[in-house]
Design a protein around this motif. Sequence first.
Motif, PDB file in Angstrom:
ATOM      1  N   MET A   1     -32.819 -18.586  72.566  1.00  0.00           N
ATOM      2  CA  MET A   1     -33.227 -17.393  71.529  1.00  0.00           C
ATOM      3  C   MET A   1     -34.846 -17.836  70.888  1.00  0.00           C
ATOM      4  SD  MET A   1     -30.963 -14.879  71.164  1.00  0.00           S
ATOM      5  CE  MET A   1     -31.789 -14.313  69.601  1.00  0.00           C
ATOM      6  N   MET A   2     -35.133 -19.526  71.006  1.00  0.00           N
ATOM      7  CA  MET A   2     -35.816 -20.401  70.980  1.00  0.00           C
ATOM      8  C   MET A   2     -37.165 -19.821  71.920  1.00  0.00           C
ATOM      9  SD  MET A   2     -35.001 -24.212  70.692  1.00  0.00           S
ATOM     10  CE  MET A   2     -36.651 -24.503  71.093  1.00  0.00           C
ATOM     11  N   GLU A   3     -36.891 -19.085  73.005  1.00  0.00           N
ATOM     12  CA  GLU A   3     -37.565 -18.824  73.748  1.00  0.00           C
ATOM     13  C   GLU A   3     -38.701 -17.077  73.134  1.00  0.00           C
ATOM     14  OE1 GLU A   3     -40.558 -19.651  76.147  1.00  0.00           O
ATOM     15  OE2 GLU A   3     -39.419 -21.937  76.074  1.00  0.00           O
ATOM     16  N   LEU A   4     -37.310 -16.495  73.235  1.00  0.00           N
ATOM     17  CA  LEU A   4     -37.418 -15.402  73.073  1.00  0.00           C
ATOM     18  C   LEU A   4     -38.166 -14.802  71.447  1.00  0.00           C
ATOM     19  CD1 LEU A   4     -36.765 -12.252  73.027  1.00  0.00           C
ATOM     20  CD2 LEU A   4     -34.212 -12.237  71.859  1.00  0.00           C
ATOM     21  N   ASP A   5     -38.527 -16.019  70.379  1.00  0.00           N
ATOM     22  CA  ASP A   5     -39.014 -16.273  69.663  1.00  0.00           C
ATOM     23  C   ASP A   5     -40.326 -16.269  69.642  1.00  0.00           C
ATOM     24  OD1 ASP A   5     -36.344 -15.426  67.994  1.00  0.00           O
ATOM     25  OD2 ASP A   5     -36.845 -17.710  67.750  1.00  0.00           O
ATOM     26  N   ASP A   6     -40.457 -17.178  70.889  1.00  0.00           N
ATOM     27  CA  ASP A   6     -42.138 -17.545  70.965  1.00  0.00           C
ATOM     28  C   ASP A   6     -42.532 -16.010  71.850  1.00  0.00           C
ATOM     29  OD1 ASP A   6     -41.478 -19.621  69.707  1.00  0.00           O
ATOM     30  OD2 ASP A   6     -42.077 -20.584  72.145  1.00  0.00           O
ATOM     31  N   CYS A   7     -41.625 -15.609  72.769  1.00  0.00           N
ATOM     32  CA  CYS A   7     -42.522 -14.458  73.335  1.00  0.00           C
ATOM     33  C   CYS A   7     -42.631 -12.915  72.412  1.00  0.00           C
ATOM     34  CB  CYS A   7     -41.313 -13.977  74.422  1.00  0.00           C
ATOM     35  SG  CYS A   7     -41.610 -12.513  75.547  1.00  0.00           S
ATOM     36  N   ARG A   8     -41.564 -13.090  71.086  1.00  0.00           N
ATOM     37  CA  ARG A   8     -41.696 -11.862  70.345  1.00  0.00           C
ATOM     38  C   ARG A   8     -42.957 -12.180  69.686  1.00  0.00           C
ATOM     39  NH1 ARG A   8     -36.231 -11.462  68.078  1.00  0.00           N
ATOM     40  NH2 ARG A   8     -34.809  -9.481  69.727  1.00  0.00           N
ATOM     41  N   LYS A   9     -43.009 -13.143  69.078  1.00  0.00           N
ATOM     42  CA  LYS A   9     -44.462 -13.934  68.549  1.00  0.00           C
ATOM     43  C   LYS A   9     -45.115 -13.160  68.735  1.00  0.00           C
ATOM     44  CE  LYS A   9     -43.473 -17.723  65.917  1.00  0.00           C
ATOM     45  NZ  LYS A   9     -42.915 -19.088  66.102  1.00  0.00           N
ATOM     46  N   ALA A  10     -45.612 -13.663  70.552  1.00  0.00           N
ATOM     47  CA  ALA A  10     -46.853 -13.094  71.488  1.00  0.00           C
ATOM     48  C   ALA A  10     -46.763 -12.298  71.888  1.00  0.00           C
ATOM     49  CB  ALA A  10     -46.822 -13.918  72.504  1.00  0.00           C
ATOM     50  N   HIS A  11     -45.643 -11.261  71.503  1.00  0.00           N
ATOM     51  CA  HIS A  11     -45.931  -9.981  72.583  1.00  0.00           C
ATOM     52  C   HIS A  11     -45.519  -9.203  71.467  1.00  0.00           C
ATOM     53  CE1 HIS A  11     -47.463 -10.942  75.921  1.00  0.00           C
ATOM     54  NE2 HIS A  11     -47.056 -12.607  76.105  1.00  0.00           N
ATOM     55  N   GLY A  12     -44.732  -8.906  70.160  1.00  0.00           N
ATOM     56  CA  GLY A  12     -43.655  -8.916  69.518  1.00  0.00           C
ATOM     57  C   GLY A  12     -44.762  -6.876  70.063  1.00  0.00           C
ATOM     58  N   ASP A  13     -45.031  -6.343  70.257  1.00  0.00           N
ATOM     59  CA  ASP A  13     -45.132  -4.766  70.694  1.00  0.00           C
ATOM     60  C   ASP A  13     -45.331  -4.133  71.994  1.00  0.00           C
ATOM     61  OD1 ASP A  13     -47.489  -6.682  71.885  1.00  0.00           O
ATOM     62  OD2 ASP A  13     -49.324  -5.450  70.907  1.00  0.00           O
ATOM     63  N   LYS A  14     -44.379  -5.128  72.202  1.00  0.00           N
ATOM     64  CA  LYS A  14     -43.880  -4.997  73.594  1.00  0.00           C
ATOM     65  C   LYS A  14     -43.207  -4.880  74.307  1.00  0.00           C
ATOM     66  CE  LYS A  14     -48.317  -6.789  75.574  1.00  0.00           C
ATOM     67  NZ  LYS A  14     -49.360  -7.762  76.115  1.00  0.00           N
ATOM     68  N   TYR A  15     -42.093  -4.309  75.306  1.00  0.00           N
ATOM     69  CA  TYR A  15     -40.861  -4.026  75.214  1.00  0.00           C
ATOM     70  C   TYR A  15     -40.592  -5.351  76.147  1.00  0.00           C
ATOM     71  CZ  TYR A  15     -40.418   0.194  75.060  1.00  0.00           C
ATOM     72  OH  TYR A  15     -41.013   2.207  75.110  1.00  0.00           O
ATOM     73  N   ILE A  16     -39.747  -6.270  75.414  1.00  0.00           N
ATOM     74  CA  ILE A  16     -39.020  -7.429  75.968  1.00  0.00           C
ATOM     75  C   ILE A  16     -37.644  -7.509  76.661  1.00  0.00           C
ATOM     76  CG2 ILE A  16     -38.484  -9.970  75.895  1.00  0.00           C
ATOM     77  CD1 ILE A  16     -40.309 -10.310  73.526  1.00  0.00           C
ATOM     78  N   ARG A  17     -37.587  -7.970  77.725  1.00  0.00           N
ATOM     79  CA  ARG A  17     -35.711  -7.886  78.002  1.00  0.00           C
ATOM     80  C   ARG A  17     -35.283  -9.242  78.608  1.00  0.00           C
ATOM     81  NH1 ARG A  17     -37.021  -4.214  83.816  1.00  0.00           N
ATOM     82  NH2 ARG A  17     -37.523  -6.183  84.693  1.00  0.00           N
ATOM     83  N   ILE A  18     -33.867  -8.903  78.492  1.00  0.00           N
ATOM     84  CA  ILE A  18     -33.319 -10.691  79.377  1.00  0.00           C
ATOM     85  C   ILE A  18     -32.913 -10.058  80.187  1.00  0.00           C
ATOM     86  CG2 ILE A  18     -31.853 -12.005  78.549  1.00  0.00           C
ATOM     87  CD1 ILE A  18     -33.153 -12.142  75.633  1.00  0.00           C
ATOM     88  N   ASN A  19     -32.649 -11.048  81.169  1.00  0.00           N
ATOM     89  CA  ASN A  19     -32.071 -10.536  82.200  1.00  0.00           C
ATOM     90  C   ASN A  19     -30.906 -12.019  83.174  1.00  0.00           C
ATOM     91  OD1 ASN A  19     -33.498  -8.352  83.389  1.00  0.00           O
ATOM     92  ND2 ASN A  19     -35.106 -10.065  83.976  1.00  0.00           N
ATOM     93  N   ALA A  20     -30.121 -11.679  83.317  1.00  0.00           N
ATOM     94  CA  ALA A  20     -29.138 -11.990  83.524  1.00  0.00           C
ATOM     95  C   ALA A  20     -28.731 -12.957  85.078  1.00  0.00           C
ATOM     96  CB  ALA A  20     -28.393 -12.350  83.361  1.00  0.00           C
ATOM     97  N   PHE A  21     -29.426 -13.621  85.543  1.00  0.00           N
ATOM     98  CA  PHE A  21     -29.746 -13.906  87.417  1.00  0.00           C
ATOM     99  C   PHE A  21     -28.083 -14.819  87.991  1.00  0.00           C
ATOM    100  CE2 PHE A  21     -30.207 -15.864  91.747  1.00  0.00           C
ATOM    101  CZ  PHE A  21     -30.734 -14.650  91.841  1.00  0.00           C
ATOM    102  N   ASP A  22     -27.675 -14.140  88.699  1.00  0.00           N
ATOM    103  CA  ASP A  22     -26.135 -14.923  89.524  1.00  0.00           C
ATOM    104  C   ASP A  22     -26.673 -14.775  90.544  1.00  0.00           C
ATOM    105  OD1 ASP A  22     -23.407 -14.857  89.779  1.00  0.00           O
ATOM    106  OD2 ASP A  22     -22.288 -13.295  90.446  1.00  0.00           O
ATOM    107  N   SER A  23     -26.672 -16.532  90.867  1.00  0.00           N
ATOM    108  CA  SER A  23     -26.615 -16.528  92.484  1.00  0.00           C
ATOM    109  C   SER A  23     -25.379 -17.228  93.231  1.00  0.00           C
ATOM    110  CB  SER A  23     -27.223 -18.265  91.934  1.00  0.00           C
ATOM    111  OG  SER A  23     -26.659 -19.252  91.719  1.00  0.00           O
ATOM    112  N   THR A  24     -24.566 -16.524  92.997  1.00  0.00           N
ATOM    113  CA  THR A  24     -23.348 -17.065  93.319  1.00  0.00           C
ATOM    114  C   THR A  24     -23.778 -16.182  95.123  1.00  0.00           C
ATOM    115  OG1 THR A  24     -21.902 -16.567  91.875  1.00  0.00           O
ATOM    116  CG2 THR A  24     -21.121 -16.302  94.051  1.00  0.00           C
ATOM    117  N   ARG A  25     -23.104 -16.881  96.374  1.00  0.00           N
ATOM    118  CA  ARG A  25     -23.922 -15.948  97.154  1.00  0.00           C
ATOM    119  C   ARG A  25     -22.745 -14.506  97.663  1.00  0.00           C
ATOM    120  NH1 ARG A  25     -25.490 -16.430 102.302  1.00  0.00           N
ATOM    121  NH2 ARG A  25     -24.404 -15.662 103.603  1.00  0.00           N
ATOM    122  N   GLY A  26     -23.606 -13.222  97.675  1.00  0.00           N
ATOM    123  CA  GLY A  26     -22.904 -12.684  97.872  1.00  0.00           C
ATOM    124  C   GLY A  26     -23.351 -11.140  96.851  1.00  0.00           C
ATOM    125  N   PHE A  27     -24.316 -12.857  95.483  1.00  0.00           N
ATOM    126  CA  PHE A  27     -24.446 -11.243  94.495  1.00  0.00           C
ATOM    127  C   PHE A  27     -26.027 -11.830  94.703  1.00  0.00           C
ATOM    128  CE2 PHE A  27     -20.401 -11.433  93.030  1.00  0.00           C
ATOM    129  CZ  PHE A  27     -20.172 -10.100  92.374  1.00  0.00           C
TER     130      PHE A  27
END
Lengths: 129, 308
Positions: free
Chosen positions: A65-91
């Motif tokens: 959330m801290m990073e997201l707030d920073d990102c919103r401050k810098a790019h509030g007029d753009k699209y921002i998305r959160i990705n969740a990456f699964d490093s499990t083998r096979g995924f």
Amino acid sequence: MRITQGCFSFLPDLDDAQISAQVEYCLENEWAIGIEYTDDPHPRNTYWDMWGNPMFDLRDPKGVMMELDDCRKAHGDKYIRINAFDSTRGFETVRMSFIVNRPDTEPRLHMQRTDFEGRSQKYAWDVRG
Amino acid sequence: MTAETAGQAPQTVDLAAQYESSGVAEVLRELDAELIGLAPVKQRIRETAALLLVDRARRDMGLAQEAPTLHMSFTGNPGTGKTTVAQKMAGLLHRLGYLRKGHLVSVTRDDLVGQYIGHTAPKTKEVLKKAMGGVLFIDEAYYLYKPDNERDYGQEAIEILLQVMENNRDDLVVIMAGYADRMDKFFRANPGFRSRIAHHVEFPDYGDAELAEIAAQMLEAQNYRFDDGGRAALAEYIALRRAQPHFANARSIRNALDRARLRQANRLFESGGGPLDAEALSTISREDIRASRVFGGGLDVDRKDAAE
């Protein structure tokens, strides 16, 4: 025009508490969180800009959330998305992705239909402001 | 929590029941059982736990108050159990509901301060993000501040730390540790820290008897034990070692035991006669300890230093 891609995009926008809860779920599954932004929401645009490095060893959503707030401050007029990456083998892929910030007025996806040989038709979409 | 579901504040509170049910009692019992000595530290932790428990009960009853400041500083000589206590503290604060996750992130100057301009802030933030919901333990915190070099990047890390300690009081607890005298100097030079740190806990040195007890406990954890000669030799060793330089309390004892195990293995190997039983394999005896250089007047380097 409301852009619908990723999870929850047909729902009303998530507020911060809800985003935090979703991130908590991702962290529980030991997925790494990455934040990305773009001004081009075309579905074929897979090259969103990364906001910092993906966060691999967080324990608590507050860090995201801290990073997201920073990102919103810098790019509030753009699209921002959160990705969740699964490093499990096979995924080894993004398991969850959702939009957390939209510009005030969203662009429109315009469809262009073109006649082609033998009465066939070609379709193309472009983003218009 | 029951207060919220019932929709009204409880009229009375049973502190003893809360003490047991929150798991605090368990942590404090563990602390008593596992940590030898350190009576003043245990006393301080018990007081802190009582304060937090009462605070929580007050909050449940709706007596308004703001979140307490929980940042701490642990001062004491090396090997007096600062990291171990910090670990217990994280568990304690988690059970009391002041930390969401209760993990411990242990860092030193290297992890916070960068090597070139613009490197420090991202590095410090990275660490802080990892520590969110838990305890950030900064070992030898005084190294962050180097007064002789005004261009040192440590100052930048300090500023970010101060800001987060103030704004994210609910999200993480910062524990700074180090030698007492140097920490005092550090706090004098950075008054911002002193006012943001509510609890100063001092770790006393261990007594000889306490160290002997710790040694026995360490050996037991590894399935070794002393015979009578070994125990007497160790008591002598502790008294001698304390007088020599670089004495690091329990850490010195741990190293001494590691070397004693080495000698014991060697002794068993060289004596070579006949089959050995479990008893022989797990007994540290007199000659394993007596062979230490400590009995011959210390390490070679130290003797040279003393001669100069």
